[in-house]
Design an enzyme around this catalytic site. Sequence first.
Site, PDB file in Angstrom:
ATOM      1  N   GLU A  68       0.979  -1.383  -0.338  1.00  0.00           N
ATOM      2  CA  GLU A  68       0.182   0.155  -0.164  1.00  0.00           C
ATOM      3  C   GLU A  68       0.932   0.897   0.261  1.00  0.00           C
ATOM      4  O   GLU A  68       0.857   2.414  -1.122  1.00  0.00           O
ATOM      5  CB  GLU A  68      -0.922   0.483   1.471  1.00  0.00           C
ATOM      6  CG  GLU A  68      -1.786   1.351   1.729  1.00  0.00           C
ATOM      7  CD  GLU A  68      -3.014   1.097   0.686  1.00  0.00           C
ATOM      8  OE1 GLU A  68      -3.008   0.445   0.348  1.00  0.00           O
ATOM      9  OE2 GLU A  68      -3.224   2.402   0.864  1.00  0.00           O
ATOM     10  N   ASP A  69       1.374   1.266   0.990  1.00  0.00           N
ATOM     11  CA  ASP A  69       2.619   2.788   0.956  1.00  0.00           C
ATOM     12  C   ASP A  69       3.891   2.355   0.194  1.00  0.00           C
ATOM     13  O   ASP A  69       5.225   3.648   0.618  1.00  0.00           O
ATOM     14  CB  ASP A  69       2.982   2.935   2.878  1.00  0.00           C
ATOM     15  CG  ASP A  69       1.453   3.093   3.158  1.00  0.00           C
ATOM     16  OD1 ASP A  69       0.453   3.134   2.084  1.00  0.00           O
ATOM     17  OD2 ASP A  69       1.330   2.895   4.257  1.00  0.00           O
TER      18      ASP A  69
END
Length: 565
Positions: A68-69
Site C-alpha cells: 500500500e505505502d
Amino acid sequence: MTPVWVEKLPKESIVHKAYDFAEEAHKNEKRLDGEPYFSHCLAVAKSVFDWNLGETAVAAALLHDVVEDTSYSLKDIEKTFGPEIASLVNGLTKLTSVSYPQNADTETLRRFIISFTKDLRVLIIKLADRLHNMETLKALPPERQKRFAEETIEIYAPLAYRLGMQKLSGDLEDLAFPYIYPEEYAWLKGEIGANYVERQEYSQKVVPIIEKALKGQNINLIKIDSRAKRYYSLYKKLIRYNMDLSRIYDLVALRVIVKTIGDCYAALGVVHQIWQPVPNRFKDYIARPKPNGYRSLHTTVFGPENKIVEIQIRTEEMHQEDELGIAAHWAYQQVRNTDKKQNWTGIKNANEMTWMEQLRNWQNSFGNEKDFLESLKVDFFKDRIFVLTPENDIIDLPTGATPVDFAYRIHSDIGDECVGAKVNGKIETLDYELQTRDVIEIITQKNKKPSEDWLRFVKTPLARKQIKEALNAGNRRLKKKITGQQMEMEIINSDRPGYLKDVTAAFGEMKINISYLQSHTDQRGALSKVVVRIGILSTEKIQKLLVRLKKIVGTREVNYKISRP
Ligand code: MN
C-alpha cells in the site's frame, strides 16, 4: 532496536526476515505523530504475536502496509516470502483500498468486509491494525478522528465481538468512545471517578469473604479480579436506564476464576449461600454459551450492606477465550491434552452450531496447527448464505435454507401465514433453495396455517419448532394478534404485606391502566418481584412513575423494557 519478543524467536524464523524487510521498506516514512512508520507495523505484529496467530501471520502483519505505502509490489513480497504470506498481505491491502459502499447499513458493511476475507487471519490482522490506529488517533485531524471512531464502533468492534475477541471488542469501543461522544465521556468519567475509591474499598471487603468460603469448600480458586467496568458498555447501559448511575448493578463487579467447570458451579453455590441472589439475574453461559462462544456463570447478589455485586465465575480457559476469542484456540492447540476434550462437547446438530463452535469443531478434527490454519483458508462462511429483504436487510441463513426459513426468521406470524414467495421478483416454490444475494419477498394470507409438508424441507431449527407449535395449536390459535407495543416493568422489592396494593395504587393515581400484573416471591420469601405491563408512556411520564414507585417502602429497584406482546 529489535524488541525482545522478536529477538527471542528462533534465528530461522520468517519473522526476522519480515522485520528487516518492512523496516527497510518504510524507512523514509513517518506517521502523523512523527514516529517512524515502521513503529505501526511493529505494534500490529506484536498484537498478532500476543494472540498466538502463528509466525506466518506475524510476518504478514509486519508487511501489511508495504504494498500500500511503499515502492515494493506484491510480486516482491511473493518472491521473498512465498505465496502464503503474499496472499495474506494481498488480502490486507485490498481491505484497506476498498471504498465502502455508501449509505449501506453497518451490518452490510461488516458482511462486505467478511466477503473480502477468505482467510480469517486477514480479518484478525486487520483488527490489530485498527487497534493501533485507534491508539494513535490523537494525531489525526478531528473530522478523520470522528469518522475512524465511528467506523470502529459500528464495524470493527462488532466484528471482533463476533470472533469471540471480547476484550479487543471492548478496547476498540473504549478507544472510540471519547471521539464520538466527548461530552458524555467526560461526564461519565467524572461520575465514575467520584465513587471509584468507595467501590475499590468495597471490593476489598467482599473478596476475602469469597476467598475464605471457597477455600472452606475445597474449591480450586485461581484468583479473584475486581473488574473495571468498560466506559462504552456502561454508557450504552445508562441510556437504557435513563442515565441513572445508581441503577447499574455491576459497578462492583468481580470475576472469580477457578480450575474446573465443576468448581464454577460449586463456587456459585457458595456465593449464593453467603449472599442472597437478585432474582432473575443468574445466567448460565456455560450450559448455553452466547453465539460468539462466550462461556461463564453470571450472578448478581446483595452483598455486604445490601449493596449489589455482580459476579462472573469461569475457568482459566474460558477466561482466555473471552479475551482472545478464536485466537485462543491456536494457543490451546499446543497445550491441550485429551482429558480437556470434554470441554468442547455440547454441540447438538450442525444447524444449531454457532460459527465459533464450527471453528472449534474443525480445530478438534485437525491433528496440528498447520492443518487448522490451512482449513481457515477455505471460506469460513461457506455454510451460510446471506439473503436480503425487500428493504435490504441482510438475513443470515444456513446453506439450503428455503423461503419458509426466511419467513420464520422475520416473524413467526409471517412464517405461519406464508403462502408464497417472490425471489428476485419471480414467484418460486416454498422449497426453493435460496442463494446468497437473493432478495426475498414473502406473500402472506391472513389466518393461514403452516402445512405439515414444510417440515420436509425447512433447514432452520427455528422454523421447524414454530411450524410444529402452530400445528399443535390446531384450530385454537391462542396466539394473540399484535395489539401494539407494551412496556414491561419489573419491580424488585423486599416483601411486606400491602406492598402490591401500594404498587397498584401508584399506577392508579397516575391514571395508568395495568394490562398484566404478576408477583413472584423467591424461595426465602424475603424478596419479591412484581411484573407489570402497561401501554407505552412518554419519557416524562416514565420518569414520574419511576420516582413514584421508588418512594414506596420496600422498593429496591425498578427496571423496564419495551416488549412486543
Ligand atoms: Mn496499517
